[in-house]
Design an enzyme around this catalytic site. Structure first.
Site: not given
Ligand SMILES: NC(=O)C1=CN([C@@H]2O[C@H](COP(=O)(O)OP(=O)(O)OC[C@H]3O[C@@H](n4cnc5c(N)ncnc54)[C@H](O)[C@@H]3O)[C@@H](O)[C@H]2O)C=CC1
Ligand SMILES: O=C(CO)COP(=O)(O)O
Length: 339
Positions: A140, A191, A248, A255
């Site tokens: 992100a 992954k 990753t 993470r």
């Molecule tokens: N952060 C990254 O670099 C990347 C993340 N992802 C994927 O994106 C998805 C989201 O991850 P992140 O944004 O990184 O997580 P994060 O931990 O940064 O944020 C999660 C968000 O979801 C919200 N949330 C949790 N439960 C909720 C609910 N019941 N209703 C509404 N909102 C809720 C939280 O308040 C928070 O704002 C995951 O599946 C992750 O694997 C995919 C590619 C890159």
């Molecule tokens: O999916 C991701 C990068 O493509 C983010 O990986 P992490 O959730 O392990 O930070």
């Protein structure tokens, strides 16, 4: 274009940034009110993407119905354990013509459904052809810093998939398209479990040899599962397979890698996750991947060992003993007899 992003964590905010950088009107929704207020009032998401100034076209809206009013593209960016409840609540407010893109990487733990299966379960049938899935190697913070990034958008309707590809296309974000939803989803989820194993090896003090072995053998087992579920094996050689796996498994920005690293140093899971303060999908998804592998009749030794480390009190020594204790075989031998 009017876009609504459900989930204002790190990934939802970074993709919101990319979309708003093209002057799209981007409304962010989340259960975390203070995060939404931060986005609207200070053009920042200090909790999840500190130090990034968000484009003026991004605002937070805590009311789901208002957030989704008039959305032409709905981006689902909540963790996988929240997808069902959020999609269920959102369904009545999503317009019939809206494009829908899940960017979540995970599989439900209780009923082993991928995000495409969950969404088909809870969204009205009229919306199914509009479902797409974005995955691939993309931290992100790097997207929000406009570092060149390539991702995959998967969908079953070419016209819809290409429309979503174009929506996400910016000078720093290059989406490719595919119709292999299964391959993209399995690659993106599994992954994370391998990244925990790789991080654990590094935390223990191993280095590049072990990491490369885990990545390569991890890819072999992910491919077995994906193919057993109908994926094209070539998808796993692409951005949502080897691309995301390498990213990753080899960066402290991950993470999942950091969770593994902490466990490798002998710290407790609770301690490591509390410090992280963000979702590491591989922790819960070690359960889903192990169960899906059993259901499909494929061997996933590294993922099973990660499950053992987190949920069965296996020791780190036992985890890495698999290198010597498993039967020797040819590199391309298929341990699941055709799967
Ligand atoms: N952060 C990254 O670099 C990347 C993340 N992802 C994927 O994106 C998805 C989201 O991850 P992140 O944004 O990184 O997580 P994060 O931990 O940064 O944020 C999660 C968000 O979801 C919200 N949330 C949790 N439960 C909720 C609910 N019941 N209703 C509404 N909102 C809720 C939280 O308040 C928070 O704002 C995951 O599946 C992750 O694997 C995919 C590619 C890159
Ligand atoms: O999916 C991701 C990068 O493509 C983010 O990986 P992490 O959730 O392990 O930070």
């Amino acid at each position: 274009m009017r876009v609504t992003v459900l989930g204002a964590g790190s990934w939802g905010t970074a993709l919101g940034y990319a979309l708003a950088s093209k002057s799209y009107a981007v409304t962010m929704w989340d259960i975390d009110g203070p995060v939404l207020a931060d986005i609207t009032e200070r053009h920042e998401n200090a909790r999840y993407l500190s130090g990034i100034t968000l484009p003026p076209g991004m605002t937070g809206e805590p009311d789901l119905e208002r957030a989704l009013a008039g959305a032409e593209l709905v981006v689902l960016a909540v963790p996988s354990h929240a997808m069902r409840v959020v999609a269920n609540a959102a369904a009545p407010f999503i317009g019939r013509g809206a494009l829908i893109c899940s960017v979540t990487k995970g599989i439900e733990v209780d009923n082993l459904m991928t995000m495409s299966e969950v969404l088909q379960d809870v969204l009205p049938g009229v919306l199914h052809p509009r479902l797409t899935f974005l995955s691939g190697p993309s931290f992100a913070v790097e997207v929000a810093r406009e570092f060149p990034t390539a991702v995959t958008v998967a969908g079953s309707d070419d016209e819809v998939t290409v429309a979503v590809q174009h929506a996400f296309h910016t000078p720093f974000l290059r989406p490719y398209v595919t119709d292999d939803v299964v391959g993209v989803e399995i690659g993106g989820c599994a992954k994370n479990v391998i990244a925990i194993a790789t991080g654990a090896g590094d935390g223990l003090g191993f280095d590049a040899n072990t990491r490369a072995a885990m990545i390569t053998r991890g890819l072999a087992e992910i491919t077995r599962l994906a193919v057993a579920r109908g994926a094209n094996p070539l998808t796993l050689s692409g951005l949502s397979g080897v691309g995301d796996l390498v990213l990753t498994c080899s960066s402290v920005k991950s993470r999942n890698y950091r969770v593994g690293f902490g466990l490798g140093q002998g710290r407790s899971l609770d301690d490591v996750c509390a410090e992280l303060g963000q979702v590491a999908e591989g922790v819960l998804n070690a359960k889903s991947v192990k169960a899906l592998a059993a259901k499909a009749g494929v061997e996933m030794p590294i993922s099973s060992l990660v499950h053992g480390l987190i949920y069965e009190d296996l020791s780190l020594a036992e985890i890495f003993a698999f290198f010597s204790s498993r039967p020797l075989r040819a590199e391309r031998e298929d341990p699941a007899g055709g799967r």
